[in-house]
Design an enzyme around this catalytic site. Structure first.
Site, PDB file in Angstrom:
ATOM      1  N   GLU A 159       0.824  -1.206   0.000  1.00  0.00           N
ATOM      2  CA  GLU A 159       0.000   0.000   0.000  1.00  0.00           C
ATOM      3  C   GLU A 159       0.863   1.262   0.000  1.00  0.00           C
ATOM      4  O   GLU A 159       0.568   2.227  -0.702  1.00  0.00           O
ATOM      5  CB  GLU A 159      -0.936  -0.003   1.214  1.00  0.00           C
ATOM      6  CG  GLU A 159      -2.056  -1.019   1.138  1.00  0.00           C
ATOM      7  CD  GLU A 159      -3.044  -0.737   0.010  1.00  0.00           C
ATOM      8  OE1 GLU A 159      -3.250   0.450  -0.329  1.00  0.00           O
ATOM      9  OE2 GLU A 159      -3.606  -1.709  -0.528  1.00  0.00           O
ATOM     10  N   TYR A 184      -6.926   6.104   4.446  1.00  0.00           N
ATOM     11  CA  TYR A 184      -7.093   5.183   3.324  1.00  0.00           C
ATOM     12  C   TYR A 184      -6.214   3.945   3.498  1.00  0.00           C
ATOM     13  O   TYR A 184      -6.674   2.806   3.366  1.00  0.00           O
ATOM     14  CB  TYR A 184      -6.758   5.872   1.995  1.00  0.00           C
ATOM     15  CG  TYR A 184      -6.805   4.901   0.833  1.00  0.00           C
ATOM     16  CD1 TYR A 184      -8.014   4.574   0.235  1.00  0.00           C
ATOM     17  CD2 TYR A 184      -5.652   4.262   0.396  1.00  0.00           C
ATOM     18  CE1 TYR A 184      -8.070   3.647  -0.795  1.00  0.00           C
ATOM     19  CE2 TYR A 184      -5.695   3.334  -0.629  1.00  0.00           C
ATOM     20  CZ  TYR A 184      -6.911   3.033  -1.223  1.00  0.00           C
ATOM     21  OH  TYR A 184      -6.967   2.105  -2.219  1.00  0.00           O
ATOM     22  N   ASP A 236     -11.653   5.337  -3.127  1.00  0.00           N
ATOM     23  CA  ASP A 236     -10.557   6.043  -3.772  1.00  0.00           C
ATOM     24  C   ASP A 236     -11.076   6.643  -5.075  1.00  0.00           C
ATOM     25  O   ASP A 236     -12.281   6.600  -5.366  1.00  0.00           O
ATOM     26  CB  ASP A 236      -9.358   5.120  -3.988  1.00  0.00           C
ATOM     27  CG  ASP A 236      -9.634   4.005  -4.995  1.00  0.00           C
ATOM     28  OD1 ASP A 236     -10.774   3.901  -5.503  1.00  0.00           O
ATOM     29  OD2 ASP A 236      -8.704   3.218  -5.276  1.00  0.00           O
TER      30      ASP A 236
END
Length: 305
Positions: free
Chosen positions: A48, A133, A151
């Site tokens: 990520e 996020y 997103d």
């Protein structure tokens, strides 16, 4: 599409059928990224962080090399920060402060959480450099314990398919309404895959076999407008590319004066470039990656240890 649509855009949608269609589409065929084959929170966090503003094609080999170098969170926590930053730069991942934050997050997991990754979005946000996020993505993909991911790809899908207003709270409400309870892992992967494969800026509805065509407002009307999506800035010749070069060069030397460093960073370096280079190393110093000292008439830079 209107930005002031009233009511819940999912009111007239067969949510159960929409869910089933998407999951079936995703599970029958999807891009095989290696981090989708693990539930290790450390490996997923690395993926990520690397994926932030970096093309996935560059992330795959970097992710594999990173885990070869530091296979566990304990290995990363015990690593020399300069080595981690150097790796980041050598793999052209950009924004080297992300390497520093990832290293700090690994130390937090060891020192503050006893080596066990926190499993909720709220706790994951306590880790250095981990925003909402990323925290939600790790909670979803590692622990199946996340909220609906929203997103830019997901916003585009919801805007087109269900005429959701271009408003963050409306996107979040629609995303929550669609996600099955307790299934954040498969659902978030699936809806992000839909946005990445079928519903990009140029839609590929029929070619990709989009499972939502029968409900999709854009497919019905032919209006495929969507909220603006920022484009990825060019890496070649960018400031972040030169930042990476500075870190890489300093990794090969104990220290260098600016005029020794400059020609190694760019071939056209000259006296008029000195102020530019000083700004670059000052930025890196502010990020905690480089030390800058004045030694006589020279400004000297070295990697922070």
């Amino acid at each position: 599409m209107s930005d002031d649509a009233e009511g819940d855009p999912l009111d007239d949608v067969d949510v159960a059928a929409v869910r089933a269609a998407l999951v079936e589409w995703y599970e029958s065929d999807h891009r095989d990224f290696p981090w989708r084959r693990t539930t290790d929170p450390y490996a997923i966090l690395v993926s990520e962080v690397m994926s932030q503003q970096t093309q996935l094609g560059r992330v795959v080999p970097a992710w594999e090399d990173f885990l070869d170098e530091w296979p566990t969170v304990e290995d990363l926590a015990g690593a020399d920060r300069a080595d981690v930053v150097r790796f980041w730069s050598d793999h052209s991942l950009g924004y080297n402060n992300r390497a520093k934050y990832l290293h700090e997050a690994a130390r937090q997991v060891i020192e503050e959480f006893g080596g066990d990754f926190p499993d909720s979005p709220e706790e994951l946000e306590e880790l250095m450099g981990v925003g909402p996020y990323t925290a939600n993505a790790v909670a979803s993909f590692a622990f199946d314990n996340g909220d609906a991911v929203v997103d830019t790809n997901v916003k585009r899908v919801l805007y087109r398919a269900f005429d959701v207003s271009d408003d963050d709270s409306e996107f979040e409400r629609a995303a929550r309404g669609l996600m099955p309870d307790g299934e954040s892992r498969v659902w978030n992967n699936a809806v992000m895959e839909l946005g990445g494969v079928a519903c990009g800026k140029t839609p590929r509805c029929d070619e990709a076999g989009c499972p939502w065509r029968r409900w999709c407002h854009a497919y019905e009307t032919g209006d495929f407008t969507a909220p603006d999506v920022p484009t990825q800035p060019s890496f070649e010749g960018s400031r972040r590319q030169f930042r990476g070069r500075v870190v890489r060069v300093l990794g090969e030397y104990d220290d260098l004066s600016l005029d020794e460093l400059g020609p190694r960073v760019r071939v056209d370096y000259g006296p008029n470039s000195r102020e530019w280079l000083r700004g670059l190393v000052d930025d890196l110093a502010a990020d905690g990656l480089v030390e800058v000292t004045e030694e006589g008439d020279d400004t000297v830079a070295r990697l922070r240890q």
